[in-house]
Motif scaffolding. Structure first.
Motif, mmCIF file in Angstrom:
data_model
loop_
_atom_site.group_PDB
_atom_site.id
_atom_site.type_symbol
_atom_site.label_atom_id
_atom_site.label_comp_id
_atom_site.label_asym_id
_atom_site.label_seq_id
_atom_site.Cartn_x
_atom_site.Cartn_y
_atom_site.Cartn_z
ATOM 1 N N CYS A 258 -58.517 45.391 20.836
ATOM 2 C CA CYS A 258 -57.136 45.076 20.445
ATOM 3 C C CYS A 258 -57.122 43.949 19.419
ATOM 4 C CB CYS A 258 -56.328 44.701 21.681
ATOM 5 S SG CYS A 258 -54.655 44.080 21.329
ATOM 6 N N MET A 259 -57.911 42.905 19.662
ATOM 7 C CA MET A 259 -57.929 41.770 18.750
ATOM 8 C C MET A 259 -58.466 42.170 17.380
ATOM 9 S SD MET A 259 -57.058 38.627 18.571
ATOM 10 C CE MET A 259 -56.920 38.167 20.296
ATOM 11 N N GLU A 260 -59.527 42.974 17.362
ATOM 12 C CA GLU A 260 -60.080 43.426 16.082
ATOM 13 C C GLU A 260 -59.047 44.238 15.298
ATOM 14 O OE1 GLU A 260 -63.804 45.471 16.865
ATOM 15 O OE2 GLU A 260 -64.865 43.713 16.089
ATOM 16 N N ALA A 261 -58.349 45.135 16.012
ATOM 17 C CA ALA A 261 -57.347 45.968 15.347
ATOM 18 C C ALA A 261 -56.206 45.127 14.790
ATOM 19 C CB ALA A 261 -56.808 47.008 16.333
ATOM 20 N N ARG A 262 -55.782 44.121 15.560
ATOM 21 C CA ARG A 262 -54.699 43.257 15.097
ATOM 22 C C ARG A 262 -55.096 42.506 13.825
ATOM 23 N NH1 ARG A 262 -50.504 41.400 18.331
ATOM 24 N NH2 ARG A 262 -50.190 42.535 20.286
ATOM 25 N N GLY A 267 -55.322 42.479 7.240
ATOM 26 C CA GLY A 267 -56.289 42.363 6.154
ATOM 27 C C GLY A 267 -57.469 41.453 6.424
ATOM 28 N N TYR A 268 -57.690 41.122 7.692
ATOM 29 C CA TYR A 268 -58.815 40.255 8.052
ATOM 30 C C TYR A 268 -59.842 41.027 8.872
ATOM 31 C CZ TYR A 268 -56.534 35.998 6.409
ATOM 32 O OH TYR A 268 -55.967 35.030 5.617
ATOM 33 N N HIS A 269 -61.098 40.616 8.757
ATOM 34 C CA HIS A 269 -62.181 41.229 9.522
ATOM 35 C C HIS A 269 -62.761 40.186 10.473
ATOM 36 C CE1 HIS A 269 -65.557 43.750 10.563
ATOM 37 N NE2 HIS A 269 -66.396 42.819 10.168
#
Length: 281
Positions: A258-262, A267-269
């Protein structure tokens, strides 16, 4: 007086994780790619060095490429030194407010703001990467208090600064006080990023609690750290510092995805690493 798990709250459901439970969380996190672990808890008299030092050594031995951060409150210099020697890298201890009168309104009289600040300086002197910080919109806070906080942080030069909005808890004396605002918290995040270009600055769970996109907005305002929860799902709801806290039911893998998708959505990785603070230029 503001904390949901403070000693004076008889309704809080207390728990302690065993060393094996903590190690199991670390193993799960390591498998997900995490290379930094934060061990955080209330100030429990049972949390002695005899309990913590072997645990830190175990984590350091099993995960030599990971950073270990502790957030377990005010302790003696000797205790901090033993934990550092055991392998701890960082220590988080919010100064909460730099104004001593304001501090007295937020805490019982036996808690001393000068001692808390001395703890931060001691931690830095020992060699820890140190995290300080304050709540935004805490009861009785003024702009002058926030200015004093910024001046204190300038003097301390911490490696990490944790700020988030005050959120009341129903079982505290401040249950009816207004919460801190998203706008003011984002403004302070931006100010801190300008003041401390290289500091580790989290977009906190509290920020995500007061607004559905709070953590994303925090990153866009200047934050550069997100902290998914690795605690066992069956105890997360017990660590209720304030009402409405998010991410109390997710499994660790779900929380991570969830955090990665958010972050991707803005526009952040997400870079999963030790996350050591860079030296100030």
């Amino acid at each position: 007086h503001y904390c949901g798990i403070r000693a004076g709250n008889p309704h809080a459901e207390r728990y302690r994780l065993t060393a094996e439970q903590i190690l199991a969380c670390c193993r799960q996190g390591y498998a997900l790619g995490f290379r930094t672990f934060v061990l955080q808890g209330g100030e429990d008299p049972a949390d002695t060095d005899e309990e913590f030092v072997p645990l830190v050594k175990q984590i350091r031995g099993e995960f030599p490429d990971c950073a270990i951060t502790l957030s377990i409150g005010e302790r003696s210099r000797e205790s901090y030194q033993r934990l550092f020697d055991a392998g701890a890298d960082r220590y988080l201890l919010r100064h909460e407010t730099a104004d001593f009168t304001h501090y007295g309104k937020l805490h019982p009289p036996e808690l001393n703001p000068a001692h808390r600040q001395d703890c931060l300086r001691t931690l830095k002197d020992i060699g820890y990467q140190v995290g300080a910080g304050m709540m935004i919109g805490s009861p009785y806070q003024t702009r002058a208090h926030l200015l004093a906080d910024l001046r204190f942080l300038q003097d301390l030069e911490p490696h990490m600064i944790g700020i988030g909005p005050f959120i009341p808890h129903q079982d505290t004396p401040f249950r009816d006080m207004p919460a801190g605002t998203l706008q003011e918290t984002l403004r302070l995040l931006g100010i801190l990023r300008l003041m401390f270009p290289n500091v580790l600055l989290p977009a906190t769970t509290a920020l995500g609690t007061i607004h559905p996109l709070g953590r994303e907005k925090g990153i866009l305002a200047g934050a550069n750290v997100v902290m998914p929860n690795l605690s066992p799902a069956d105890v997360r709801g017990k660590y209720l510092l304030y009402d409405g806290k998010i991410c109390t039911g997710d499994e660790a893998a779900e929380c991570h995805r969830c955090m990665e998708a958010r972050m991707e959505n803005i526009g952040y990785h997400v870079v999963v690493s030790r996350g050591d603070a860079k030296p100030r230029l």
